[in-house]
Motif scaffolding. Structure first.
Motif, mmCIF file in Angstrom:
data_model
loop_
_atom_site.group_PDB
_atom_site.id
_atom_site.type_symbol
_atom_site.label_atom_id
_atom_site.label_comp_id
_atom_site.label_asym_id
_atom_site.label_seq_id
_atom_site.Cartn_x
_atom_site.Cartn_y
_atom_site.Cartn_z
ATOM 1 N N GLN A 304 0.818 -1.208 0.000
ATOM 2 C CA GLN A 304 0.000 0.000 0.000
ATOM 3 C C GLN A 304 0.852 1.258 0.000
ATOM 4 O O GLN A 304 0.343 2.341 -0.247
ATOM 5 C CB GLN A 304 -0.967 -0.010 1.179
ATOM 6 C CG GLN A 304 -0.305 0.078 2.519
ATOM 7 C CD GLN A 304 -1.256 -0.299 3.655
ATOM 8 O OE1 GLN A 304 -2.415 -0.606 3.424
ATOM 9 N NE2 GLN A 304 -0.759 -0.267 4.871
ATOM 10 N N GLY A 345 5.056 5.902 -0.010
ATOM 11 C CA GLY A 345 3.717 5.939 0.552
ATOM 12 C C GLY A 345 3.693 6.374 1.988
ATOM 13 O O GLY A 345 4.686 6.874 2.507
ATOM 14 N N LEU A 346 2.545 6.186 2.617
ATOM 15 C CA LEU A 346 2.433 6.752 3.928
ATOM 16 C C LEU A 346 1.910 5.786 4.987
ATOM 17 O O LEU A 346 2.471 5.695 6.063
ATOM 18 C CB LEU A 346 1.523 7.973 3.871
ATOM 19 C CG LEU A 346 1.558 8.764 5.149
ATOM 20 C CD1 LEU A 346 2.981 9.231 5.432
ATOM 21 C CD2 LEU A 346 0.672 9.959 5.014
ATOM 22 N N ILE A 347 0.816 5.088 4.682
ATOM 23 C CA ILE A 347 0.242 4.247 5.719
ATOM 24 C C ILE A 347 1.354 3.418 6.365
ATOM 25 O O ILE A 347 2.204 2.900 5.679
ATOM 26 C CB ILE A 347 -0.810 3.298 5.112
ATOM 27 C CG1 ILE A 347 -2.027 4.088 4.696
ATOM 28 C CG2 ILE A 347 -1.204 2.234 6.111
ATOM 29 C CD1 ILE A 347 -3.248 3.243 4.463
ATOM 30 N N THR A 348 1.313 3.303 7.639
ATOM 31 C CA THR A 348 2.320 2.591 8.424
ATOM 32 C C THR A 348 3.737 3.078 8.123
ATOM 33 O O THR A 348 4.703 2.379 8.326
ATOM 34 C CB THR A 348 2.323 1.065 8.170
ATOM 35 O OG1 THR A 348 2.702 0.828 6.801
ATOM 36 C CG2 THR A 348 1.000 0.420 8.432
ATOM 37 N N ALA A 349 3.825 4.281 7.606
ATOM 38 C CA ALA A 349 5.133 4.770 7.180
ATOM 39 C C ALA A 349 6.043 5.038 8.370
ATOM 40 O O ALA A 349 5.690 4.786 9.505
ATOM 41 C CB ALA A 349 4.958 6.025 6.359
ATOM 42 N N ASP A 350 7.204 5.546 8.067
ATOM 43 C CA ASP A 350 8.233 5.676 9.095
ATOM 44 C C ASP A 350 7.971 6.896 9.975
ATOM 45 O O ASP A 350 8.293 8.003 9.592
ATOM 46 C CB ASP A 350 9.597 5.829 8.441
ATOM 47 C CG ASP A 350 9.581 5.357 7.018
ATOM 48 O OD1 ASP A 350 10.362 4.488 6.693
ATOM 49 O OD2 ASP A 350 8.750 5.890 6.221
ATOM 50 N N PHE A 351 7.393 6.673 11.088
ATOM 51 C CA PHE A 351 7.251 7.777 12.022
ATOM 52 C C PHE A 351 8.306 7.617 13.099
ATOM 53 O O PHE A 351 8.624 6.510 13.463
ATOM 54 C CB PHE A 351 5.867 7.775 12.665
ATOM 55 C CG PHE A 351 4.816 8.309 11.737
ATOM 56 C CD1 PHE A 351 4.645 9.675 11.570
ATOM 57 C CD2 PHE A 351 4.017 7.454 11.011
ATOM 58 C CE1 PHE A 351 3.683 10.166 10.716
ATOM 59 C CE2 PHE A 351 3.049 7.947 10.156
ATOM 60 C CZ PHE A 351 2.873 9.302 10.003
ATOM 61 N N GLU B 14 -5.721 8.503 6.128
ATOM 62 C CA GLU B 14 -4.536 9.009 5.425
ATOM 63 C C GLU B 14 -4.329 10.483 5.727
ATOM 64 O O GLU B 14 -3.198 10.950 5.868
ATOM 65 C CB GLU B 14 -4.687 8.812 3.918
ATOM 66 C CG GLU B 14 -4.306 7.433 3.447
ATOM 67 C CD GLU B 14 -2.808 7.163 3.553
ATOM 68 O OE1 GLU B 14 -2.007 8.118 3.563
ATOM 69 O OE2 GLU B 14 -2.434 5.992 3.642
ATOM 70 N N ARG B 338 -4.629 12.518 1.602
ATOM 71 C CA ARG B 338 -3.300 13.134 1.767
ATOM 72 C C ARG B 338 -3.290 14.572 1.296
ATOM 73 O O ARG B 338 -2.716 15.452 1.940
ATOM 74 C CB ARG B 338 -2.275 12.368 0.939
ATOM 75 C CG ARG B 338 -1.936 11.047 1.501
ATOM 76 C CD ARG B 338 -0.891 10.412 0.609
ATOM 77 N NE ARG B 338 -0.740 9.017 0.968
ATOM 78 C CZ ARG B 338 -0.083 8.142 0.237
ATOM 79 N NH1 ARG B 338 0.480 8.517 -0.896
ATOM 80 N NH2 ARG B 338 0.030 6.912 0.624
#
Ligand SMILES: Cc1cc2nc3c(=O)[nH]c(=O)nc-3n(C[C@H](O)[C@H](O)[C@H](O)COP(=O)(O)OP(=O)(O)OC[C@H]3O[C@@H](n4cnc5c(N)ncnc54)[C@H](O)[C@@H]3O)c2cc1C
Ligand code: SF4
Ligand code: SF4
Lengths: 351, 463
Positions: A304, A345-351, B14, B338
């Motif tokens: 995703q 991408g972003l979901i579950t991305a590196d925070f 998102e 987003r």
């Protein structure tokens, strides 16, 4: 597929019973000789051949059921048939026949460090030259080179007997493998620890045998190491825990968390050409891939976020690509490495 | 700054993640009536089949909200006052005020036409929300699956009558037996998903489709016939060109569906005739909507009201071909979420959609499309090839004057990205046929698609 509507596949009473039976059988096999007479009654040399026969039946029977479930994929079909062929020929028939022809009982499909005692100097010295060369080259040249080209799947999913049993007899429980972050942390710690221990144990034992026991203390230490490794890794983790817990924790408990061969090939795989390619912006985050990944890889988190990836633990079973209802994933052997680095991408991305 | 997001779906989630990534300080609150946790609506059918469990369709680990300090409110928003910047909540919760508001409230089932019996009989419903899932699981299995749905998934006790997230009584519960003769109404994607699920539960559904062939907005007759044949092969009674007229019941439960062609026994009816924006609760707020209910937004996804943005299924955006309507897709919901977050933070952004593409799975046949297919482009022609070997597939390439404008594929996997590029590069059909293999995305060891020269001969070169 109605996986979750079958209690025996979801830690129901039958699953616990089966697990207990498997664990009990392994204990009997490893630590008693009760099975020897039965084996001999069947014309087999000893209980290990009875085990080999049952193992082959498990791969064959489980393989047929596997083909009923997932046989529409050609990759799966060929892979499972290869698994069975290798097990039947190299895991059972050849080792049985070779001693009849005056050769040692030799398992071609198991390489060091999975078959940990094969590279001990005394073992090598006791083998005919061609087998000794096979064992050394197999572990040091063939396995790493193939892992660089095709990923560790050539071994873990096509050749290895442990993988074969996991993917056939163990397949009904593949969705039970945990994909939590905690399970991933445990995996990395455990499997790399076993890898280090495997190297150290082989080193200690080789040193002892090469130096022919100049020091009695070292010699007895080496003996302890050999017995200890055989007991903990060879019997307890690979057999009792590894297979015994199939119905409760999924079929790759051993391969994922404890197998030194998988750890080693995994590290090589990270540097090689194998990867899982992700189609851009097509994933619907459904989670079939993550659910059915037998190694507990959260494939969805990569898919995703449009990130092609190579994970050390991935055995390349191809199931994530097979079950994906949007055709997002593909296993490939030609990674343009640079492209996989950036997470877009972003979901579950590196925070 | 307090940003409130109505909706915990892909668009709302998102947006929350993007906001948090950019701004560690902002107070972010997600309001959702449907569930406590973000889940994949696209995967509802797999839970219904038993192919995944309830937790499997939550893409984020449960701790994510706490880890990122995303506040959550489980309630229905009943009204919004953009002047005073407050939301009214159900369940006797105090009003919630905001500085910026993002509406990402998704879709609800399209209102059912006047079919007498609807709304009075048990055993009739839709398949869009978690509550629909719980209802259908009960109709099919008398219980809700292997793992009971997480407690937080339950419906709210106090909601409004127009909410699509209400609990529905299953006819099966009172009857004491599971459904045996289900009828599915509506020949689209959700319809075929429900049909597949019913098959996996060992039932042989009747599938009522008003149009002359299944899914005409995406497939042509040849393609559609293959899908219908496959459904029939698996035991589905596919009825084309048949319109529902009324429902019949006994004891307050559904017992049959009457159509213009006759009648069908039914102890369960799933209506899948599409979805519309879930925006009824905005009535009277002054936020402008189009006739379908879609919230009108500008290129920044900003609504007609100050401090209010909209994203996902509920927003009517401008399409690549000029249409203004909602895009009811997972990946566009994600992109809009987003983008809206960035707009809320004050970035100069523009929502512009590229060439259309999508994929689906119709029974066990995979479908990929890109570009202008079935959109009635002037002067269009189709090149069609049906493969019937070890792999069965169809390939349809739409072209205008020999230049490719669209692809429709069934039975094999394709890289839509490359197809889109070829469309944008205005490649000639003959060139595309020469290079088609590069776009193949089949799993390994699947034999390639071979197009015999005879099948290529009608291909003319563009002037
Ligand atoms: C069965 C099914 C299959 C699908 N398959 C696909 C597919 O294969 N591919 C694809 O691209 N798309 C698919 N879709 C469409 C896709 O799921 C939607 O486009 C997407 O989920 C929209 O996301 P969203 O965030 O806009 O809204 P939603 O996911 O609908 O979320 C709406 C949110 O708003 C909240 N909400 C709404 N009203 C209120 C209110 N008044 N007060 C408080 N909270 C409220 C709800 O609680 C929910 O959290 C499918 C849809 C369905 C139903
Ligand atoms: S990531 Fe895919 S190929 Fe790798 S182990 Fe998991 S399911 Fe198999
Ligand atoms: S199975 Fe496919 S669509 Fe579903 S989450 Fe995985 S990659 Fe995405």
């Amino acid at each position: 597929m109605t996986t979750y509507r079958q209690a025996w596949r979801n830690r129901g009473p039958a699953a616990w019973l089966l697990s207990a039976t498997l664990i009990g059988s392994y204990c009997v096999l490893y630590w008693t000789s009760w099975l020897d007479p039965i084996a001999q009654g069947l014309g087999l040399r000893n209980r290990w051949f009875l085990y080999g026969l049952l193992y082959t039946v498990g791969v064959g029977g489980g393989g047929l059921l596997y083909l009923r479930r997932h046989g529409s994929s050609r990759y799966n079909r060929l892979r499972i048939m290869t698994n069975f062929g290798i097990q039947a020929i190299f895991g059972f028939t050849l080792p049985f026949v070779m001693p009849l022809l005056g050769q040692p009982e030799f398992y071609f499909s198991y390489l060091w460090p999975l078959k940990y005692d094969i590279l001990y100097p005394h073992t090598l010295a006791g083998l005919p030259t061609y087998l000794a060369v096979y064992a050394i080259l197999g572990a040091t040249v063939v396995a790493p080179v193939l892992a660089l080209s095709f990923g560790k799947r050539w071994y873990c999913s096509w050749i290895c007997g442990c993988g074969a049993l996991a993917n056939t007899f163990g397949d009904p429980w593949r969705h039970l493998t945990s994909s939590s972050t905690r399970a991933w942390r445990f995996e990395r710690l455990a499997v790399h620890t076993v890898l280090l221990v495997a190297f150290a144990a082989t080193g200690v034992i080789a040193a002892d045998q090469l130096l022919s026991s100049k020091s009695a203390a070292f010699s007895s230490f080496a003996y302890e190491v050999k017995q200890g490794y055989g007991f903990v890794v060879g019997a307890l983790l690979a057999g009792v825990v590894g297979t015994g817990l199939y119905p409760l924790l999924g079929p790759r408990v051993w391969c994922r968390n404890f197998c030194p061969m998988a750890a080693l090939l995994g590290i090589i795989q990270k540097a090689g050409r194998f990867r899982i390619r992700v189609k851009r912006d097509m994933c619907i985050s459904c989670g079939n891939c993550t659910t059915y990944c037998e190694m507990g890889i959260d494939v969805r988190s990569y898919a995703q976020s449009n990130q092609s990836f190579t994970r050390a633990s991935c055995v390349g079973c191809g199931m994530c690509a097979h079950v994906c209802p949007r055709g997002v994933l593909r296993l490939e052997n030609h990674a343009p490495r640079a492209r996989d680095k950036a997470r877009q991408g972003l979901i579950t991305a590196d925070f | 700054m307090h940003v409130v997001i109505v909706g915990n779906g892909i668009a709302g989630m998102e947006a929350a993640l993007t906001l948090r990534q950019r701004d560690a300080e902002a107070r972010i609150t997600l309001v959702s009536e449907e569930s406590d946790h973000f889940f994949s609506r696209t995967a509802l059918m797999y839970v219904l089949c038993g192919q995944m469990c309830h937790r499997d369709i939550e893409p984020l680990e449960r701790g994510t909200y706490e880890r990122l300090s995303l506040e959550r409110v489980r309630a229905r928003v009943t009204a919004v006052d953009p002047e005073r910047r407050v939301l009214q909540l159900s369940d006797k919760l105090p009003p919630l005020s905001y500085d910026r508001l993002l509406i990402a409230c998704g879709s609800r089932p399209r209102p059912t036409p006047f079919w007498p019996g609807y709304g009075e009989l048990e055993g009739i419903g839709h398949f869009v929300t978690l509550q629909d899932l719980a209802w259908l699981e009960t109709e099919l299995h008398l219980s809700t699956g292997h793992d009971r749905p997480p407690r937080e998934w339950a419906h709210l006790e106090h909601t409004t009558d127009d909410s699509p997230y209400q609990r529905r009584e299953a006819a099966a519960t009172r009857r004491g037996t599971r459904a045996r003769t289900p009828v599915v109404i509506g020949g689209g994607l959700i319809g075929v998903e429900v049909v597949e699920t019913l098959l996996s539960a060992g039932l042989s559904p009747t599938f009522l489709i008003r149009e002359d062939w299944f899914w005409p907005i995406a497939l042509d007759e040849r393609e559609s016939t293959w899908i219908a044949d496959r459904m029939r092969h698996h035991g589905v009674d596919v009825r084309l060109g048949e319109s529902v007229q009324r429902f019949e019941g006994t004891d307050g439960r559904i017992s049959g569906v009457l159509t213009d062609q006759g009648g069908h026994d039914a102890d369960l009816v799933v209506i899948a005739i599409g979805v519309v924006p879930n925006t009824g609760w905005l009535e009277g707020s002054g936020i402008e909507r189009d006739s379908s209910g879609g919230i009108l937004v500008d290129e920044q996804l900003k609504t007609s009201a100050q401090g209010v943005w909209a994203a996902g299924d509920c927003a009517s955006v401008r399409w690549f071909n000029g249409w203004v309507r909602p895009e009811q897709l997972w990946y566009t919901g994600r992109d809009q979420g987003r983008l809206a977050a960035r707009a809320i933070l004050g970035d100069e952004v523009r929502y512009a959609r590229g060439t259309w593409y999508n994929s689906a799975k119709l029974m066990d046949i995979e479908y990929t499309t890109a570009g202008l297919v079935n959109m009635g482009v002037e002067g269009e022609a189709s090149w069609f090839f049906e493969e019937r070997g070890r792999v069965r597939s169809t390939t349809r390439i739409v072209h205008v004057g020999g230049r490719v404008v669209g692809f429709n594929f069934l039975g094999r996997r394709w890289d839509h990205d490359l197809c889109v590029r070829w469309i944008e590069e205005r490649r000639p059909l003959s060139w595309v046929l020469d290079h088609l293999d590069e776009a193949r995305f089949d799993t390994e060891l699947v034999p390639p698609l071979r197009i015999p020269a005879s099948a290529r001969s009608p291909v003319a070169s563009p002037p």
